[in-house]
Design a protein around this motif. Structure first.
Motif, PDB file in Angstrom:
ATOM      1  N   MET A   4     -10.541   8.360 -12.351  1.00  0.00           N
ATOM      2  CA  MET A   4      -9.928   9.560 -11.778  1.00  0.00           C
ATOM      3  C   MET A   4      -9.298   9.250 -10.424  1.00  0.00           C
ATOM      4  SD  MET A   4     -12.353  12.735 -12.850  1.00  0.00           S
ATOM      5  CE  MET A   4     -11.085  13.911 -12.374  1.00  0.00           C
TER       6      MET A   4
ATOM      7  N   ARG B 238       0.839  -1.200   0.000  1.00  0.00           N
ATOM      8  CA  ARG B 238       0.000   0.000   0.000  1.00  0.00           C
ATOM      9  C   ARG B 238       0.877   1.256   0.000  1.00  0.00           C
ATOM     10  NH1 ARG B 238      -5.432  -0.277   1.447  1.00  0.00           N
ATOM     11  NH2 ARG B 238      -5.295   1.953   1.082  1.00  0.00           N
TER      12      ARG B 238
ATOM     13  N   MET C  43      -7.002   2.811   5.151  1.00  0.00           N
ATOM     14  CA  MET C  43      -7.158   4.020   4.327  1.00  0.00           C
ATOM     15  C   MET C  43      -6.475   5.180   5.022  1.00  0.00           C
ATOM     16  SD  MET C  43     -11.278   4.643   4.724  1.00  0.00           S
ATOM     17  CE  MET C  43     -11.903   2.980   4.787  1.00  0.00           C
ATOM     18  N   SER C  44      -6.039   6.140   4.210  1.00  0.00           N
ATOM     19  CA  SER C  44      -5.359   7.313   4.773  1.00  0.00           C
ATOM     20  C   SER C  44      -6.377   8.168   5.514  1.00  0.00           C
ATOM     21  CB  SER C  44      -4.712   8.136   3.648  1.00  0.00           C
ATOM     22  OG  SER C  44      -5.728   8.719   2.854  1.00  0.00           O
TER      23      SER C  44
ATOM     24  N   GLN D  85     -16.401  16.277  -5.389  1.00  0.00           N
ATOM     25  CA  GLN D  85     -16.605  15.378  -4.254  1.00  0.00           C
ATOM     26  C   GLN D  85     -17.959  15.644  -3.603  1.00  0.00           C
ATOM     27  OE1 GLN D  85     -12.839  15.096  -2.098  1.00  0.00           O
ATOM     28  NE2 GLN D  85     -13.985  14.336  -0.349  1.00  0.00           N
TER      29      GLN D  85
ATOM     30  N   ASP E  79      -2.358   8.776  -7.324  1.00  0.00           N
ATOM     31  CA  ASP E  79      -3.230   9.820  -7.878  1.00  0.00           C
ATOM     32  C   ASP E  79      -3.963  10.592  -6.789  1.00  0.00           C
ATOM     33  OD1 ASP E  79      -2.980   9.436 -10.824  1.00  0.00           O
ATOM     34  OD2 ASP E  79      -3.534   7.405 -10.247  1.00  0.00           O
ATOM     35  N   ARG E  80      -4.273  11.845  -7.080  1.00  0.00           N
ATOM     36  CA  ARG E  80      -4.954  12.717  -6.123  1.00  0.00           C
ATOM     37  C   ARG E  80      -6.116  13.459  -6.803  1.00  0.00           C
ATOM     38  NH1 ARG E  80      -2.397  10.086  -3.328  1.00  0.00           N
ATOM     39  NH2 ARG E  80      -0.900  10.564  -1.686  1.00  0.00           N
ATOM     40  N   SER E  81      -6.798  12.764  -7.688  1.00  0.00           N
ATOM     41  CA  SER E  81      -7.882  13.448  -8.392  1.00  0.00           C
ATOM     42  C   SER E  81      -9.224  13.281  -7.693  1.00  0.00           C
ATOM     43  CB  SER E  81      -7.990  12.938  -9.827  1.00  0.00           C
ATOM     44  OG  SER E  81      -6.907  13.399 -10.594  1.00  0.00           O
ATOM     45  N   VAL E  82      -9.574  12.062  -7.335  1.00  0.00           N
ATOM     46  CA  VAL E  82     -10.829  11.800  -6.632  1.00  0.00           C
ATOM     47  C   VAL E  82     -10.500  10.778  -5.533  1.00  0.00           C
ATOM     48  CG1 VAL E  82     -13.113  10.704  -6.836  1.00  0.00           C
ATOM     49  CG2 VAL E  82     -12.321  12.253  -8.630  1.00  0.00           C
ATOM     50  N   PRO E  83     -11.001  10.980  -4.324  1.00  0.00           N
ATOM     51  CA  PRO E  83     -10.725   9.987  -3.278  1.00  0.00           C
ATOM     52  C   PRO E  83     -11.253   8.600  -3.676  1.00  0.00           C
ATOM     53  CG  PRO E  83     -11.617  11.990  -2.309  1.00  0.00           C
ATOM     54  CD  PRO E  83     -11.736  12.137  -3.801  1.00  0.00           C
TER      55      PRO E  83
ATOM     56  N   TYR F 121      -6.698  17.047  -2.805  1.00  0.00           N
ATOM     57  CA  TYR F 121      -7.033  16.338  -4.029  1.00  0.00           C
ATOM     58  C   TYR F 121      -7.650  17.343  -5.012  1.00  0.00           C
ATOM     59  CZ  TYR F 121      -6.430  11.564  -2.100  1.00  0.00           C
ATOM     60  OH  TYR F 121      -5.931  10.405  -1.581  1.00  0.00           O
ATOM     61  N   LEU F 122      -7.860  16.878  -6.219  1.00  0.00           N
ATOM     62  CA  LEU F 122      -8.456  17.753  -7.233  1.00  0.00           C
ATOM     63  C   LEU F 122      -9.762  18.409  -6.760  1.00  0.00           C
ATOM     64  CD1 LEU F 122      -8.559  18.837 -10.201  1.00  0.00           C
ATOM     65  CD2 LEU F 122      -9.857  16.772 -10.758  1.00  0.00           C
TER      66      LEU F 122
ATOM     67  N   LEU G 108      -0.176   4.623   1.519  1.00  0.00           N
ATOM     68  CA  LEU G 108      -0.201   4.903   2.960  1.00  0.00           C
ATOM     69  C   LEU G 108       1.148   5.384   3.488  1.00  0.00           C
ATOM     70  CD1 LEU G 108      -2.336   1.851   4.117  1.00  0.00           C
ATOM     71  CD2 LEU G 108      -3.096   4.191   3.697  1.00  0.00           C
TER      72      LEU G 108
ATOM     73  N   PHE H 173      -7.009  11.192   5.015  1.00  0.00           N
ATOM     74  CA  PHE H 173      -7.767  11.983   4.039  1.00  0.00           C
ATOM     75  C   PHE H 173      -8.897  11.146   3.434  1.00  0.00           C
ATOM     76  CE2 PHE H 173      -8.826  13.643  -0.078  1.00  0.00           C
ATOM     77  CZ  PHE H 173      -8.874  15.000   0.129  1.00  0.00           C
ATOM     78  N   GLU H 174      -8.575   9.914   3.058  1.00  0.00           N
ATOM     79  CA  GLU H 174      -9.592   9.047   2.461  1.00  0.00           C
ATOM     80  C   GLU H 174     -10.718   8.770   3.464  1.00  0.00           C
ATOM     81  OE1 GLU H 174     -10.089   7.760  -0.499  1.00  0.00           O
ATOM     82  OE2 GLU H 174      -8.207   8.072  -1.577  1.00  0.00           O
TER      83      GLU H 174
ATOM     84  N   VAL I  81     -16.001  15.738  -9.619  1.00  0.00           N
ATOM     85  CA  VAL I  81     -14.751  16.482  -9.412  1.00  0.00           C
ATOM     86  C   VAL I  81     -14.862  17.469  -8.257  1.00  0.00           C
ATOM     87  CG1 VAL I  81     -13.937  16.227 -11.780  1.00  0.00           C
ATOM     88  CG2 VAL I  81     -15.303  18.234 -11.165  1.00  0.00           C
TER      89      VAL I  81
END
Lengths: 249, 457
Positions: free
Chosen positions: B227, A13, B410-411, B177, B233-237, A87-88, A16, B413-414, B175
């Motif tokens: 995404m 992962r 999960m992080s 969220q 990637d950091r576009s969509v969780p 994030y975006l 993480l 943020f997630e 986009v």
């Protein structure tokens, strides 16, 4: 049935690693009203941005609210995004809020801020998948560009006519399918024939570096987030060959 | 209105690859879900060949011949070929029809010569623009429906589409969220549009005696998943994308409520949930579709498949032959392994291996492993009072499952993204009409061109 004792032998992962608690924004203002503007931009709070901007405008001139509130907040959002903390979606909703606030300030000013330049964006003929283009539009606008959005499924003729009429610093094309991206080369040929050497940034879906760099004017855009940087280069005088060298090699 | 009110299977443990409660038969001795997994190969023409009908038909003839030759060369018992329309094949209905006809001609030849079992899926392009036109009365929908007819008449055995209803909303909300708008765009508007579209598609299928296959939420849930992307990637969780997938299951189910029989469309990752509800056979794609896009559930997603697909591979040369032949071989050996497991009575073991490979790799695989997919299916059928109610229930169940399993890491943020979405879902109105009214007020202001009339509202 047996169970897995150690998933580390199956996958790692990497997402993480270093994913600790969020560090958050690192900008603030001693002025209470501007602090509220900053927070609204950083949180992408479109519901309250109008109220806090109007509150700030009651005691400050519009350029102060723009520079020390809206743009400062957006710059911090860009940093947080670049560093992987945002994030975006956080960048998009921040730009929504920032642009709303900017609109209020410009009305108070009685004029629009001078834009860095004009960029024409479109999605290729036959292609209705324009989400990438919409992201490009939002990021360019948040970075001070005037965006002429031609929309999706745009005929080659319409793109060429728009470039001739508006003389943008840059054109972008988005396509999901390889069978629609072929319109890009036709646009390039038509522009060259008419004497235009406008950098033409193409990307999306199945569009590849190999394909885009196979025709003149083409600069491959790997990700929507590159668009403001590319536009800055175009404004600063880089031609399509220089931009290709910088971004695609 | 929703129709399904119970599950097709008594438990997730009953679900397995190769077998569906309701197998379908068509084409040349081709049965899907009848105890054997078949490959579904999707060839994609090279750019430039779409310039004329002649060049495109020729391109397809070459691609299909390469696929069928490779099947015979290595002993693949049967194959489905999907004609996933490039825009030009749908916009010119005779093109789609002629390519279906050419494909059928070749499949018949290989069936006659070698006994190679085969079927053809035609997936018509949906190029309606919901924010720019009346999607129930436009040239685009008339042309698409005409192309369904020419494809069926030409030789397609199964009809599918990737419909785009509600995309104008979900493009805006994914986009940002915004789970409320995503639920509205996919769960409510997408479902209503599918109800409208699939009545017509099923009528056409019945008229020509072909099989109405299924839809996929490619235009929305796949957008979120792609995404979300990989680990960097950091576009969509990823958690948000997984919620979107659960909502999509409630939406793609509508095709079967209007008469679709399966096999479902390969890129509908939500299909394992749909199989648990309908018992209809499903087409899936995973590691074999890396030629088209990456995902984080390459093995797991095969756990309940009846067709195993590659999504799309552009026609080029490789050292081992053309891409379509190479991918036919990869798919062929994948399904050979699954069919060997079935023959030897080890299918549940192989399924468990697939699941454990990816269940905790990412949130998408986690919610789509059979046991969790089944739970989401139960949430859907248990809340069938409206499209809204069941889509919301699916998302809430998916969220509860993700938050309830400590092995799913999960992080921060997630996790916060997921908890934020769950708080929003919990705060939404009970009644569909109240939700629609709330969303109409919000998104009419935010999305130029959005009109409820496109959805019969």
């Amino acid at each position: 049935m047996a169970t897995v004792a150690n998933y580390a032998n199956i996958f790692t992962r990497y997402d993480l690693i270093g994913a600790g608690a969020a560090k958050g924004a690192m900008v603030s203002s001693k002025d209470t009203a501007l602090q509220k503007v900053l927070e609204c931009v950083l949180e992408g709070d479109s519901d309250n941005i109008a109220a806090v901007v109007n509150e700030a405008l009651a005691t400050k001139d519009p350029m102060t609210v723009i520079n020390d509130g809206l743009i400062r907040g957006m710059n911090e959002v860009s940093r947080l995004w670049d560093e992987g903390e945002y994030y975006l979606p956080q960048a998009i909703v921040a730009s929504d809020a920032m642009l709303q606030g900017l609109d209020i300030c410009e009305k108070k000013l009685g004029q629009s801020l001078e834009k860095k330049g004009t960029v024409i964006t479109h999605t290729a003929e036959g292609d209705i998948h324009d989400l990438g283009q919409k992201i490009v539009n939002a990021l360019l606008r948040a970075n001070g560009y005037n965006v002429i959005d031609l929309g999706k499924d745009v005929p080659v003729d319409d793109v060429v006519a728009a470039v001739k009429k508006n003389k943008p610093v840059m054109v972008t094309g988005t396509a999901l399918m390889t069978t629609t991206m072929t319109a890009f080369e036709r646009i390039s040929n038509r522009l060259l024939k008419d004497g235009f050497e406008t950098p033409f940034v193409c990307g999306g879906g199945a569009v590849s570096l190999e394909y885009v760099t196979g025709y003149k004017l083409g600069v491959y855009g790997k990700d929507a987030s590159q668009a403001p940087g590319m536009a800055n280069d175009a404004v600063n005088g880089l031609g399509w060959t220089d931009m290709r060298e910088k971004w695609n090699s | 209105m929703p129709k399904y009110d119970k599950m097709a299977y008594a438990s997730a443990g009953e679900m397995i690859f190769g077998t569906a409660k309701n197998p379908v038969k068509y084409g040349r001795d081709f049965t899907v879900g009848g105890g054997q997994v078949f490959p579904e190969l999707v060839p994609h023409p090279r750019p430039g060949t779409e310039a004329t009908k002649k060049t495109l038909v020729k391109e397809y003839e070459k691609m299909v011949t390469d696929v069928l030759d490779r099947c015979v060369a290595i002993g693949i018992p049967g194959i489905q070929i999907e004609l996933e329309h490039v825009y030009q094949m749908t916009k010119n209905p005779d093109w789609g029809g002629e390519i279906a006809s050419a494909t059928k001609h070749l499949q018949e030849e290989y069936h006659r010569k070698y006994g190679l079992k085969s079927g053809i899926r035609a997936t018509i392009a949906d190029y309606r623009k919901p924010d720019e036109e009346d999607i129930r009365n436009s040239v685009a929908i008339e042309t698409s429906l005409k192309t369904f007819e020419t494809s069926a008449a030409g030789g397609a055995d199964v009809l599918s589409i990737e419909s785009v209803g509600g995309k104008e909303i979900s493009d805006y909300t994914i986009v940002r969220q915004d789970i409320r708008g995503t639920l509205f765009g996919i769960g409510v508007l997408g479902s209503r549009d599918m109800e409208y579209m699939w009545k017509k598609i099923v009528d056409i299928a019945n008229k020509y005696g072909v099989t109405p296959g299924g839809d996929t939420n490619c235009a929305q849930a796949n957008v979120a998943m792609f995404m979300a992307g990989g680990y960097q990637d950091r576009s969509v969780p990823h958690t948000f994308a997984a919620l979107t997938r659960a909502i999509a299951a409630a939406r793609s189910l509508v095709a079967y409520e209007q008469g679709a029989k399966g096999p479902s469309k390969d890129c509908g990752y939500e299909d394992v949930i749909i199989k648990s509800i309908t018992g209809n056979p499903i087409a899936m794609e995973g590691k074999t579709c890396a030629c088209a896009h990456s995902d984080l559930l390459g093995n797991l997603v095969a756990a309940c498949c009846d067709l195993w697909s590659n999504e799309a591979v552009e026609y080029h040369d490789m050292f081992g032959g053309t891409t379509v032949a190479v991918f036919a071989e990869i798919l062929g050996y994948d399904v050979a392994l699954m069919n060997t497991a079935i023959q030897m009575g080890h299918e549940k073991v192989l399924q468990e291996l697939m699941v454990q490979s990816d269940k905790y790799r990412d949130t998408h695989g986690f919610i789509l492993c059979p046991e969790n997919a089944y739970e989401i299916g139960k949430a859907i059928v248990g809340n069938n009072t409206s499209y809204y109610a069941r889509a919301k229930a699916a998302a809430i169940k998916a969220g509860q499952l993700m938050l309830g399993d400590s092995k799913l890491q999960m992080s921060a943020f997630e996790k916060e993204s997921l908890e934020s979405a769950m708080r929003t879902l919990d705060s939404l109105p009970e009644k569909e009409e109240d939700f629609i009214s709330e969303c109409a007020d919000i998104y009419k202001k935010l999305i130029p061109g959005f009109t409820l009339a496109n959805y019969g509202l």
